[in-house]
Scaffold this motif. Structure first.
Motif, PDB file in Angstrom:
ATOM      1  N   THR A   1      -8.073   9.717 -10.901  1.00 27.00           N
ATOM      2  CA  THR A   1      -8.054   8.292 -10.584  1.00 27.00           C
ATOM      3  C   THR A   1      -7.282   7.579 -11.682  1.00 27.00           C
ATOM      4  N   TYR A   2      -6.638   6.483 -11.317  1.00 26.09           N
ATOM      5  CA  TYR A   2      -5.773   5.759 -12.255  1.00 26.09           C
ATOM      6  C   TYR A   2      -6.161   4.288 -12.294  1.00 26.09           C
ATOM      7  N   ARG A   3      -6.034   3.709 -13.465  1.00 19.95           N
ATOM      8  CA  ARG A   3      -6.237   2.268 -13.602  1.00 19.95           C
ATOM      9  C   ARG A   3      -5.244   1.744 -14.639  1.00 19.95           C
ATOM     10  N   GLN A   4      -4.484   0.748 -14.231  1.00 16.09           N
ATOM     11  CA  GLN A   4      -3.483   0.199 -15.138  1.00 16.09           C
ATOM     12  C   GLN A   4      -4.123  -0.787 -16.099  1.00 16.09           C
ATOM     13  N   VAL A   5      -3.708  -0.693 -17.352  1.00 16.41           N
ATOM     14  CA  VAL A   5      -4.044  -1.683 -18.365  1.00 16.41           C
ATOM     15  C   VAL A   5      -2.727  -2.164 -18.962  1.00 16.41           C
ATOM     16  N   ALA A   6      -2.764  -3.241 -19.728  1.00 14.76           N
ATOM     17  CA  ALA A   6      -1.534  -3.768 -20.302  1.00 14.76           C
ATOM     18  C   ALA A   6      -0.858  -2.704 -21.153  1.00 14.76           C
TER      19      ALA A   6
ATOM     20  N   PHE B   1       0.855  -1.191   0.000  1.00  9.84           N
ATOM     21  CA  PHE B   1       0.000   0.000   0.000  1.00  9.84           C
ATOM     22  C   PHE B   1       0.886   1.233   0.000  1.00  9.84           C
ATOM     23  N   TYR B   2       0.672   2.126  -0.959  1.00  6.58           N
ATOM     24  CA  TYR B   2       1.454   3.354  -1.083  1.00  6.58           C
ATOM     25  C   TYR B   2       0.551   4.573  -0.938  1.00  6.58           C
ATOM     26  N   ARG B   3       1.058   5.594  -0.269  1.00  9.35           N
ATOM     27  CA  ARG B   3       0.351   6.870  -0.177  1.00  9.35           C
ATOM     28  C   ARG B   3       0.851   7.803  -1.280  1.00  9.35           C
ATOM     29  N   ASP B   4      -0.056   8.604  -1.824  1.00 12.03           N
ATOM     30  CA  ASP B   4       0.341   9.492  -2.918  1.00 12.03           C
ATOM     31  C   ASP B   4       0.672  10.898  -2.453  1.00 12.03           C
ATOM     32  N   GLY B   5       0.608  11.146  -1.151  1.00 10.35           N
ATOM     33  CA  GLY B   5       0.991  12.450  -0.629  1.00 10.35           C
ATOM     34  C   GLY B   5      -0.146  13.438  -0.511  1.00 10.35           C
ATOM     35  N   SER B   6      -1.326  13.085  -1.010  1.00 15.66           N
ATOM     36  CA  SER B   6      -2.459  14.004  -0.888  1.00 15.66           C
ATOM     37  C   SER B   6      -3.005  13.948   0.531  1.00 15.66           C
ATOM     38  N   ALA B   7      -3.691  15.008   0.910  1.00 13.90           N
ATOM     39  CA  ALA B   7      -4.225  15.095   2.273  1.00 13.90           C
ATOM     40  C   ALA B   7      -5.706  14.728   2.321  1.00 13.90           C
ATOM     41  N   ARG B   8      -6.228  14.080   1.287  1.00 11.61           N
ATOM     42  CA  ARG B   8      -7.646  13.733   1.253  1.00 11.61           C
ATOM     43  C   ARG B   8      -7.970  12.773   2.398  1.00 11.61           C
ATOM     44  N   PRO B   9      -8.930  13.124   3.265  1.00 11.60           N
ATOM     45  CA  PRO B   9      -9.275  12.217   4.362  1.00 11.60           C
ATOM     46  C   PRO B   9      -9.760  10.871   3.828  1.00 11.60           C
ATOM     47  N   GLY B  10      -9.358   9.819   4.489  1.00  9.88           N
ATOM     48  CA  GLY B  10      -9.758   8.487   4.059  1.00  9.88           C
ATOM     49  C   GLY B  10      -8.844   7.443   4.634  1.00  9.88           C
ATOM     50  N   VAL B  11      -8.839   6.280   4.008  1.00  6.18           N
ATOM     51  CA  VAL B  11      -8.093   5.159   4.566  1.00  6.18           C
ATOM     52  C   VAL B  11      -6.593   5.429   4.607  1.00  6.18           C
TER      53      VAL B  11
ATOM     54  N   VAL C   1      -6.339   7.349 -17.085  1.00  7.02           N
ATOM     55  CA  VAL C   1      -6.414   8.431 -16.101  1.00  7.02           C
ATOM     56  C   VAL C   1      -7.687   9.224 -16.356  1.00  7.02           C
ATOM     57  N   GLN C   2      -8.409   9.503 -15.297  1.00  3.61           N
ATOM     58  CA  GLN C   2      -9.614  10.318 -15.441  1.00  3.61           C
ATOM     59  C   GLN C   2      -9.873  11.097 -14.156  1.00  3.61           C
ATOM     60  N   ASP C   3     -10.735  12.112 -14.255  1.00  2.24           N
ATOM     61  CA  ASP C   3     -11.210  12.791 -13.060  1.00  2.24           C
ATOM     62  C   ASP C   3     -12.072  11.834 -12.258  1.00  2.24           C
ATOM     63  N   ARG C   4     -11.991  11.943 -10.946  1.00  4.72           N
ATOM     64  CA  ARG C   4     -12.911  11.200 -10.093  1.00  4.72           C
ATOM     65  C   ARG C   4     -14.338  11.632 -10.428  1.00  4.72           C
ATOM     66  N   ASP C   5     -15.268  10.694 -10.349  1.00  2.00           N
ATOM     67  CA  ASP C   5     -16.667  11.017 -10.618  1.00  2.00           C
ATOM     68  C   ASP C   5     -17.218  11.840  -9.456  1.00  2.00           C
ATOM     69  N   ASN C   6     -17.139  13.158  -9.600  1.00  2.00           N
ATOM     70  CA  ASN C   6     -17.686  14.040  -8.572  1.00  2.00           C
ATOM     71  C   ASN C   6     -18.941  14.743  -9.078  1.00  2.00           C
ATOM     72  N   GLY C   7     -19.571  14.143 -10.094  1.00  2.00           N
ATOM     73  CA  GLY C   7     -20.800  14.706 -10.620  1.00  2.00           C
ATOM     74  C   GLY C   7     -21.928  14.647  -9.602  1.00  2.00           C
ATOM     75  N   ARG C   8     -22.633  15.742  -9.437  1.00  2.00           N
ATOM     76  CA  ARG C   8     -23.731  15.817  -8.476  1.00  2.00           C
ATOM     77  C   ARG C   8     -24.923  16.518  -9.131  1.00  2.00           C
ATOM     78  N   ILE C   9     -26.089  16.158  -8.687  1.00  2.00           N
ATOM     79  CA  ILE C   9     -27.289  16.827  -9.186  1.00  2.00           C
ATOM     80  C   ILE C   9     -28.133  17.264  -7.999  1.00  2.00           C
ATOM     81  N   ASP C  10     -28.990  18.240  -8.228  1.00  2.00           N
ATOM     82  CA  ASP C  10     -30.002  18.595  -7.238  1.00  2.00           C
ATOM     83  C   ASP C  10     -31.345  18.683  -7.950  1.00  2.00           C
ATOM     84  N   MET C  11     -32.365  19.072  -7.248  1.00  2.00           N
ATOM     85  CA  MET C  11     -33.710  19.020  -7.798  1.00  2.00           C
ATOM     86  C   MET C  11     -33.857  19.863  -9.064  1.00  2.00           C
ATOM     87  N   ASP C  12     -33.143  20.963  -9.132  1.00  2.00           N
ATOM     88  CA  ASP C  12     -33.264  21.845 -10.292  1.00  2.00           C
ATOM     89  C   ASP C  12     -32.688  21.222 -11.562  1.00  2.00           C
ATOM     90  N   ASP C  13     -31.845  20.185 -11.396  1.00  2.00           N
ATOM     91  CA  ASP C  13     -31.232  19.541 -12.562  1.00  2.00           C
ATOM     92  C   ASP C  13     -32.124  18.466 -13.171  1.00  2.00           C
TER      93      ASP C  13
END
Length: 529
Positions: A371-376, A229-239, A381-393
């Motif tokens: 976010t990263y995912r290895q393939v052969a 398990f490696y840490r990437d140096g970010s301060a994002r709260p989590g495991v 590489v992509q942005d994390r899915d942080n898409g959100r909606i509310d009632m107006d959407d």
């Protein structure tokens, strides 16, 4: 290459001065001559040690606000000279260059500077130049030179010098060189990643990934796979940033599932009330809000009591004793929460195999991270899915609009569906999941499984009928045909939330109207593979 080689002269220039004085005293006690720069030299002199300034060795003062101080032949020649090469030895003699046998350097705190929100120019000034150059030089010449970049290597270095009469082994120098190259590589990765973001370069020609070992793992997903398990140096709260209060070390699967659980529960702001997510094999098996944390947990647990056994529990508020007492009734692998009170810790202390993690904060679901995912042969590489909606959407497309209660449950189910493996179907009722279908090749299959889960919930909790009756349903992507929607209607759902965008949207909407369903479209999908 010779094996044992003596350390007679050391150059010390560190940003992180943890343990510096103790290390230098040990070296001086062995007769090692100390060279240093700036603040490091001042700190060592204050401790009563004899130190030679690098400026006195090079004949040039530090200049340009410290940008130029070690970039000099008398430093790099002393690091790079091959001691068994007659030409190199002659060059040293001719130019008055003395060998440097030990380099102790750590770099300007670039990542910490970025994390504090410093402006562009300040970040640039915290890019170290002389440090990486010296580290790479010393590491290249590890046949003769030791290079130390991590404080945790101070103790082992001194132990080795004492064990070998002031000498180090080639094996040690090789290991230290590998660590050093990884250190400069990670440093450059941090700089290049920050700079790409700073200049708005979404797809840089080259992208570098780096991490620092957090722990070696007994194995990976399966016992025959090695893992770490490696840490990437970010301060994002989590495991990766959590404090573990008890229990054995986390496994590969524990870490993966705990991350999934905490990211999901972080969608629910504590100010909006308690919430709980229970994860099994990276999929939620129960998610709920409640009037109390205990109630939220019990409602999440009721969704799928069978799957919850041996699962991961994530909470969006401080764990209290009352909730801990309920959780302790079944076997649970990990509980993660922003905090835990003394009563909860005391209860869990009796469950030796349960790991309790606290994070001090929730992860921000709106933060844009990669976010990263290895393939052969490559990396996706992509942005994390942080898409959100509310009632107006939301767009109501059926004759009947959802009621206020249905709308609240639709938004809840949609939030959960984002964290369910595709194809994802989520039934929800009164702010709790009552059936989840995940990871199927057909959306109809996911709908069927979710309905079966709801029926099993009725049997396990003693309900008179399936809780899917009167529920709402969320689909992470559009219904390509009406069959998936009709499966939800047959299970008893009264309202549907889905992205829309199918060639057969009109057919699906017509089927919803005929079944008396209310349906809203989000215009956004949440594939999660």
């Amino acid at each position: 290459m010779t094996d044992l080689h003596p350390v007679r002269r050391a150059l010390i220039s560190v940003s992180d001065k943890t343990g510096l004085v103790d290390l230098a005293k040990e070296l001086a006690g062995m007769g090692v001559t100390l060279l240093s720069t700036g603040g490091s030299a001042g700190m060592l002199r204050d401790a009563g040690l004899t130190v030679t300034d690098v400026a006195d060795v090079t004949g040039f003062p530090e200049m340009m606000d410290g940008r130029v101080k070690t970039l000099h032949p008398k430093v790099h020649g002393g690091l790079l000279a091959l001691r068994d090469n007659d030409g190199h030895v002659k060059a040293m003699t001719d130019h008055g260059i003395d060998p440097i046998d030990l380099l102790i350097v750590n770099l300007y705190p670039f990542e910490e500077t970025v994390a504090k929100g410093a402006d562009y120019d300040t970040c640039i000034e915290n890019i170290d130049i002389g440090g990486p150059a010296m580290i790479r030089a010393a590491a290249k010449n590890h046949a003769f030179v030791n290079v130390v970049v991590d404080v945790e290597d101070y103790g082992p270095l001194i132990d080795e010098l004492k064990a070998n009469n002031g000498q180090t082994t080639l094996a040690t120098r090789k290991r230290l060189a590998q660590v050093a190259y990884a250190h400069t590589g990670a440093y450059d990765a941090a700089v290049s990643t920050w700079m790409a973001q700073a200049i708005g370069e979404d797809t840089p020609r080259r992208r570098v990934f780096a991490g620092t070992l957090a722990q070696g793992l007994r194995y990976g997903e399966n016992p025959h796979q090695s893992a770490a398990f490696y840490r990437d140096g970010s301060a994002r709260p989590g495991v990766s940033t959590a404090q573990q209060h008890q229990g054995k070390e986390l496994s590969y699967n524990n870490i993966n599932d705990t991350d999934a659980a905490f990211e999901l529960v972080s969608e629910f702001l504590p100010a909006n009330g308690p919430a709980c997510a229970i994860i099994k094999h990276a999929n939620p098996c129960g998610v709920a809000r409640g009037g109390s944390l205990r109630e939220a947990y019990l409602r999440a647990f009721d969704c799928d009591r069978t799957s919850a056994f041996g699962g991961i529990i994530a909470l969006n508020q401080m764990l209290d004793g009352e909730t801990a007492e309920e959780i302790a009734q079944i076997f649970t692998e990990v509980v993660i929460a922003p905090g835990a009170d003394d009563a909860a810790k005391e209860i869990f202390a009796k469950k030796k195999n349960l790991r309790l993690l606290t994070t001090d904060a929730l992860a921000d679901p709106k933060t844009a991270i990669l976010t990263y995912r290895q393939v052969a042969g490559g990396m996706l590489v992509q942005d994390r899915d942080n898409g959100r909606i509310d009632m107006d959407d939301l767009k109501v497309v059926t004759k009947r609009a959802p009621s206020e209660k249905e709308m609240a449950d639709l938004l809840f189910a949609w939030t959960v569906a984002k964290h369910v493996k595709s194809n994802a179907i989520v039934y929800a009722k009164d702010g709790a999941t009552v059936g989840i279908g995940a990871g199927q090749m057909s959306r109809v299959d996911s709908s069927t499984i979710a309905a079966l889960k709801a029926q099993r919930m009725a049997e396990e909790t003693g309900l008179g009928e399936t809780p899917a009756r009167g529920s709402v349903v969320a689909s992470d992507a559009f219904f390509p045909f009406a069959d998936g929607l009709l499966a939800a209607a047959n299970a008893g759902a009264t309202a549907v939330i889905q992205p829309g965008g199918s060639m057969r949207d009109d057919e699906v909407i017509k089927a919803a109207d005929e079944a008396g369903l209310a349906m809203v479209l989000t215009g956004m999908r949440h594939f999660r593979h």
